[in-house]
Design an enzyme around this catalytic site. Structure first.
Site, mmCIF file in Angstrom:
data_model
loop_
_atom_site.group_PDB
_atom_site.id
_atom_site.type_symbol
_atom_site.label_atom_id
_atom_site.label_comp_id
_atom_site.label_asym_id
_atom_site.label_seq_id
_atom_site.Cartn_x
_atom_site.Cartn_y
_atom_site.Cartn_z
ATOM 1 N N THR A 180 0.662 -1.264 -0.083
ATOM 2 C CA THR A 180 0.064 0.002 0.206
ATOM 3 C C THR A 180 0.902 1.301 -0.139
ATOM 4 O OG1 THR A 180 -1.707 -1.138 1.334
ATOM 5 C CG2 THR A 180 -1.753 1.242 1.267
ATOM 6 N N LYS A 201 -7.171 4.738 5.400
ATOM 7 C CA LYS A 201 -5.689 4.497 5.776
ATOM 8 C C LYS A 201 -5.008 5.891 5.861
ATOM 9 C CE LYS A 201 -5.464 -0.057 3.884
ATOM 10 N NZ LYS A 201 -4.701 -1.250 2.876
ATOM 11 N N ASP A 202 -4.281 6.051 6.876
ATOM 12 C CA ASP A 202 -3.216 7.357 7.109
ATOM 13 C C ASP A 202 -2.203 7.443 5.941
ATOM 14 O OD1 ASP A 202 -0.875 5.872 8.309
ATOM 15 O OD2 ASP A 202 -2.484 5.401 9.655
ATOM 16 N N ARG A 203 -1.551 6.004 5.792
ATOM 17 C CA ARG A 203 -0.586 5.843 4.660
ATOM 18 C C ARG A 203 -1.024 6.390 3.201
ATOM 19 N NH1 ARG A 203 -1.070 0.740 6.855
ATOM 20 N NH2 ARG A 203 -1.796 -0.915 5.378
ATOM 21 N N ASP A 224 -9.333 -3.615 -0.441
ATOM 22 C CA ASP A 224 -7.977 -4.191 0.105
ATOM 23 C C ASP A 224 -8.558 -5.060 1.341
ATOM 24 O OD1 ASP A 224 -5.046 -4.340 0.469
ATOM 25 O OD2 ASP A 224 -5.445 -3.474 2.139
ATOM 26 N N HIS A 252 -0.572 -9.739 -0.989
ATOM 27 C CA HIS A 252 -0.087 -8.955 -2.203
ATOM 28 C C HIS A 252 1.359 -8.917 -1.793
ATOM 29 C CE1 HIS A 252 -0.404 -5.217 -0.387
ATOM 30 N NE2 HIS A 252 -1.982 -5.684 0.272
#
Length: 565
Positions: free
Chosen positions: A96, A178-180, A306, A498
């Site tokens: 990610t 998601k923070d990322r 995801d 993945h």
């Protein structure tokens, strides 16, 4: 004071299902005739006022191809623009954080510095030695499990960063579960950045939640508090609505009922994408975006594909439901933009693809599908290499990493002689393992030049080099063979994943849309690093040669600032 409206996630879902008992719009069988293509609209003049960059986490080109004929809403509209079904996250570390880092920087992870979701710093003062890709580990409150979020690790500017440098009036906004994803798409200069944590959306440590975020969180509390029934299953999901045993539990038939107050279940379901759109729409009005002559950027990363892929794989009814909800919720976002009269352009892509559960892959004619052998985990390799070499560190394990993205780091306390001995044995054991496709050293990778040709033709070594950073990557990198899935066994909530160098993880769709854009489809491979220079040309942003790894795709022909000029 009036109570806030329920978020879109619940006005169209929990209220309709839990209270009225009637199915929302997306429950209707989309197998009916697809809507006719809209009449060609006149192309706007000049650059768009808003760039909308959409990422669908774990949205492989295979998944796109499997469901594209079923889309009737948002994705159906994007299919009327410029379609590249074979986009590539060209690198090997298909996770990610690295994937999102390429989307709006225009460079590969070897230049963004984002080599994985997590990497190891053997000398760091933490027991687990692990650093999270979007954390500030220098903050004493930050841990690898509960990080203080920061863009500090991102080495390249994003499109939003560059536009703000040109004109500080540009607004750079991002939202995701998601923070990322938020950090890697917005970069270092986000005017608003929101991700989901716990029971609502949050932001950077030094920022207060805006009224839009507070209102959304209040709506979420009300909606999740009510819970919700199972999500409707379109009739065309029938062929994938079947149970598969993956080692003591079953996947393939789950329909996402929501217990009252279950925020974890909510965030791991298709409902999370609906809440992400709702938050994005609130930000459209709060900022506001696309309302002046300076182009703004709105990044929206949808994470539910995801979450569903990890928990249930990508070939069951769970993913079929998710593809339907995703189409509907992107449609909601585009409709909201239209309703506000904003001149906008859209790009949609993904951070990586994904593999199905190997147990189901075997049933579907992939006999080589398997889970990673325990001998290839960091513990398995540490034990075997220690036994063979007699090297046993005084503090901590011998090796860190392995599995996942393939990076392996060595204990910081080894002597030079021990280090050399351990590396030699590690390489020998990896090369002898039947699940390993390739083994590479940091020294070898430093000498590799990342190619510029078709990414489908890159060697495995070149793919690994595209996500290698000598400051952060492991000393040895291992790549598993095709259809070998990281994780030694399936566990509830983590069935598939993945991270491989193979095309099912690297290939993603790339879709561009703007009002009046002439529809086209190009099957030749392109790269996600082509997105930033393409959008930069569209908004008239010029940067020095070498800024991008990618190239401008001349899809906005006739635009005054297209790359043809």
């Amino acid at each position: 004071m009036r109570p806030p409206k329920l978020s879109l996630a619940f006005s169209s879902l929990a209220v309709a299902i839990a209270l009225a008992g009637s199915a929302p719009a997306f429950a209707q069988d989309a197998a009916a005739a697809a809507p006719a293509a809209p009449a060609a609209a006149p192309a706007p003049q000049g650059p768009p006022k808003l760039i909308v960059a959409i990422s669908v986490d774990q949205y492989s080109a295979d998944l796109f191809q499997q469901y594209r004929e079923r889309y009737t809403k948002g994705l159906a509209r994007l299919l009327q623009g410029a379609v590249f079904p074979s986009g590539f996250q060209s690198h090997a570390a298909t996770e990610t954080c690295p994937g999102h880092s390429t989307l709006l920087t225009g460079v590969h992870p070897n230049r963004t510095g984002i080599i994985a979701n997590n990497w190891v710093v053997p000398g760091i003062g933490r027991a687990d030695k692990q650093v999270y890709c979007s954390e500030d580990e220098t903050n004493p409150k930050s841990t690898s499990e509960d990080s203080v979020i920061s863009p500090a690790h991102l080495k390249a500017p994003t499109l939003g960063d560059l536009l703000k440098k040109k004109n500080p009036a540009t607004l750079n906004v991002a939202v995701s579960a998601k923070d990322r994803a938020v950090v890697m798409m917005s970069g270092h200069t986000a005017d608003a950045a929101y991700w989901f944590k716990g029971k609502g959306f949050t932001s950077f440590e030094d920022r207060k939640l805006s009224p839009a975020a507070l209102a959304e969180n209040q709506a979420l509390a009300a909606g999740v508090g009510m819970g919700g029934a199972e999500l409707p299953v379109p009739g065309w999901c029938g062929p994938v609505d079947r149970a598969t045993d993956v080692g003591g539990f079953t996947i393939g038939t789950y329909r996402f009922p929501l217990k009252a107050g279950d925020f974890k279940g909510f965030s791991n379901s298709p409902r999370m994408d609906q809440a992400t759109t709702d938050m994005a729409v609130r930000l459209l009005d709060e900022m506001p975006l696309g309302k002046d002559d300076v182009p703004d950027v709105l990044s929206v990363s949808y994470s539910a594909t995801d979450k569903v892929g990890h928990a249930y794989g990508n070939e069951g009814v769970e993913m079929c439901i998710q593809m339907n909800v995703l189409d509907q919720t992107i449609g909601t976002l585009l409709d909201a933009l239209d309703a506000r009269g904003i001149d906008y352009a859209v790009v949609l892509s993904a951070d990586h693809g994904g593999a199905d559960a190997p147990e189901r892959m075997k049933l579907q004619g992939v006999p080589e599908a398997a889970r990673l052998d325990a001998s290839l985990t960091d513990k398995g390799l540490s034990d075997s290499v220690s036994k063979a070499t007699g090297v046993v560190p005084k503090d901590g394990p011998l090796l860190y990493g392995a599995g996942g993205s393939g990076d392996i780091w060595l204990n910081a306390g080894l002597t030079p002689r021990q280090h050399k001995k351990v590396v030699a044995e590690l390489i020998a054991e990896l090369k002898a393992n039947p699940q390993i496709s390739g083994v590479y050293t940091a020294q070898e990778l430093k000498a590799v030049k990342v190619p510029s040709g078709h990414p489908q033709d890159w060697t495995e070594l070149e793919r690994v080099a595209a996500s290698f950073d000598p400051e952060r990557s492991g000393e040895v990198l291992m790549m598993t063979k095709r259809a070998v899935v990281p994780g030694t066994k399936a566990v509830p909530g983590y069935t598939a994943t993945h991270g491989s160098p193979w095309d099912y993880d690297r290939r993603v769709p790339m879709l561009f849309w703007r009002k009046g854009l002439v529809r086209m489809e190009q099957a030749q491979p392109v790269e996600t690093v082509d997105i930033a220079p393409t959008l930069a040309a569209l908004v008239g942003l010029t940067e020095p040669a070498g800024t991008w790894d990618g190239r401008c795709l001349d899809i906005f022909a006739g635009e005054s600032d297209s790359c043809a000029r």
